[in-house]
Design an enzyme around this catalytic site. Sequence first.
Site, mmCIF file in Angstrom:
data_model
loop_
_atom_site.group_PDB
_atom_site.id
_atom_site.type_symbol
_atom_site.label_atom_id
_atom_site.label_comp_id
_atom_site.label_asym_id
_atom_site.label_seq_id
_atom_site.Cartn_x
_atom_site.Cartn_y
_atom_site.Cartn_z
ATOM 1 N N ARG A 104 -10.384 -11.334 1.645
ATOM 2 C CA ARG A 104 -11.280 -12.348 1.055
ATOM 3 C C ARG A 104 -10.679 -13.747 1.132
ATOM 4 N NH1 ARG A 104 -11.390 -8.928 -4.371
ATOM 5 N NH2 ARG A 104 -11.158 -7.347 -2.770
ATOM 6 N N LYS B 125 0.846 -1.197 0.000
ATOM 7 C CA LYS B 125 0.000 0.000 0.000
ATOM 8 C C LYS B 125 0.885 1.253 0.000
ATOM 9 C CE LYS B 125 -3.768 -1.960 2.798
ATOM 10 N NZ LYS B 125 -4.921 -1.712 1.934
#
Length: 486
Positions: A333, A259
Amino acid sequence: GLVLGVYSSEKNDGAAQFTSAGDAFDKLVAGKLRALLSLCGPPLKKGKTRVFHGLHQDFPSVVVVGLGKKNAGINDQENWNEGKENIRTAVAVGCRQIQDLEIPCVEVDPCGDAQAAAEGAVLGVHEYNELKQKKKPVVTPQLHGSAESAAWQKGVIYAEGQNLARYLMEAPANYITPIKFAEHIEQKLRSFSNVKVHIRPESWITTQEMGAFLSVAKGSAEPPIFLEIHYLGGPNTNDSPLVFVGKGVTFDSGGISLKPSSGMDAMRADMGGAATVCSAIVTAAALKLPLNIIGLAPLCENMPSGKANKPGDVVRAKNGKTIQVDNTDAEGRLLLADALCYAHNFNARAIVNAATLTGAMDVALGSAATGVFTNSSWLWTHLYEASILTGDRVWRMPLFEHYTKQVTDCPLADVSNIGKYSRAGGACTAAAFLKEFVTATHWAHLDIAGVMSNKDEVPYLRKGMAGRPTRTLVEFAARLSQDSHN
C-alpha cells in the site's frame, strides 16, 4: 494429435453427441470413432477423456474430451459463462494428454467457441521450466479447420498475455529483480511503434517525492525502478487514457516485520499486480485495442536490513500525507499510495490498480474471485461483465467510511498503514488506506492475493502462479474501447 469435444447426452440413450468437427472426423473414419466411444463404457463426463490411436494417418492419436451440456450459457449462480469455461477446461485436459504422449503438435476442435478453445489450449500446456535440464516437450496448439481462425487467434493472444504474467510471477526473485522485470516488459513491447516505455531510476523517484515507495525500497540492495508504459492505441493520442497501476514487489520478506519462513518463497510473486497489468498492456497492444492505456509499476524488494523501515516510523507520500508504518509487511500500500498519486497526472478515464495486497483477501474469498473495491458503479459493471466472459471472476467488496476511520485514527501521522483493530477486515482497511490517495471519480482496487497461485482450483491452469486476472483486465479494456462513456 487431435483433440475433439463431445457433449453429454441430453437423452439417456448414451449416444455420443459430437461437435461439428467431431462429426466430420467420424465421417472421415467411416463412423469408427462413434463406434469405439460407445464400446468404451458410459458416456464421457465433463472434462474426462478417451484416447484412440491409429484411427487416421494424419492424426495417429485422437483425444476425445467431455464438454458437458451442449447449450450451457451464463450461469447466474456461478457468475460466469459455463459453456466457455467447459470448453477451456476440456481443451486444456485434451492438450495435456497429447503433451504426455510427447506429440509436438496438436490440432484443436473449436467446440463452437474458438476463442475459449484457444485460451484453454494455450493456458493448459504452459509450464515454467526455464531452469530445469529436463523439460516437458513443447506442444504447439493449432486450430482444427479454418472456420474460426480470427477468434482462435484472439484467444491465443489473450492466453499468451496471461502466460506472460505467469512467467514473471513464477520466476525466482534473483532472476526477476526490479530492473530485470522492467527490461523484460520493454523487450516484449519493443516491436510496437505506438508504445513508449520509460524505466525510471531511483533519482527520478526521489525528484517525484515518492517518500512512501522509497521507504520500502531502501531496505534492499536492489535499487527501485518506476516502470511507466504509454500505449497510444486510441484514435486521438490526447484522449483520456485508462491508467493501470500494479504493485511490483519482486520479493517480499515482510521487512523488519518478518514473515514466517514456510511459504516465503511464494513471495517472489508479490509483484503479481505489476505482472498482470503490464501483461494486459502487452496484450492490448497485440490486439491493437483502440484506446490509450498508461501502465505504472513501482518495482522494488521489501527486505530487512539496517536501512529498512522500522515499525513506528513515519514517512511522507507524494501528496504530502504522512503515514505511520506500524507493520513493515503492509508495504504494498506504501508503493501504491505514491503510484496512485502520480496516476492523477494523466486526466484518466479510469484508474485501476491491481495488487497481491492482503492475506485477508485470500481468507475472505479464497481463489474463487478477485476482490474489487471501487468508488464507481460504472467501473464495477464493466469489470464484472468482462469477468463473466473470461471466467476469471471478480467480486465487489465494501469501501465503507467504517474502514476509513480505522486507518485515519492514527497517533503519529495522517494515516496508519494497518487498521487499528489489526486483523479485522484487513482487505477492507487496506482498500480504505489506498482511497486516501485517490481523488479520481472512477477508481478500482483489485486485491489479487487470493488468486495469486493455483493448486488445482482452475482446471485449465497447472499448479503454480496463476497470472490472474490478466484476461479480465484485457476484456475490460476491450469493452472500454467500445464504450463511448466519458
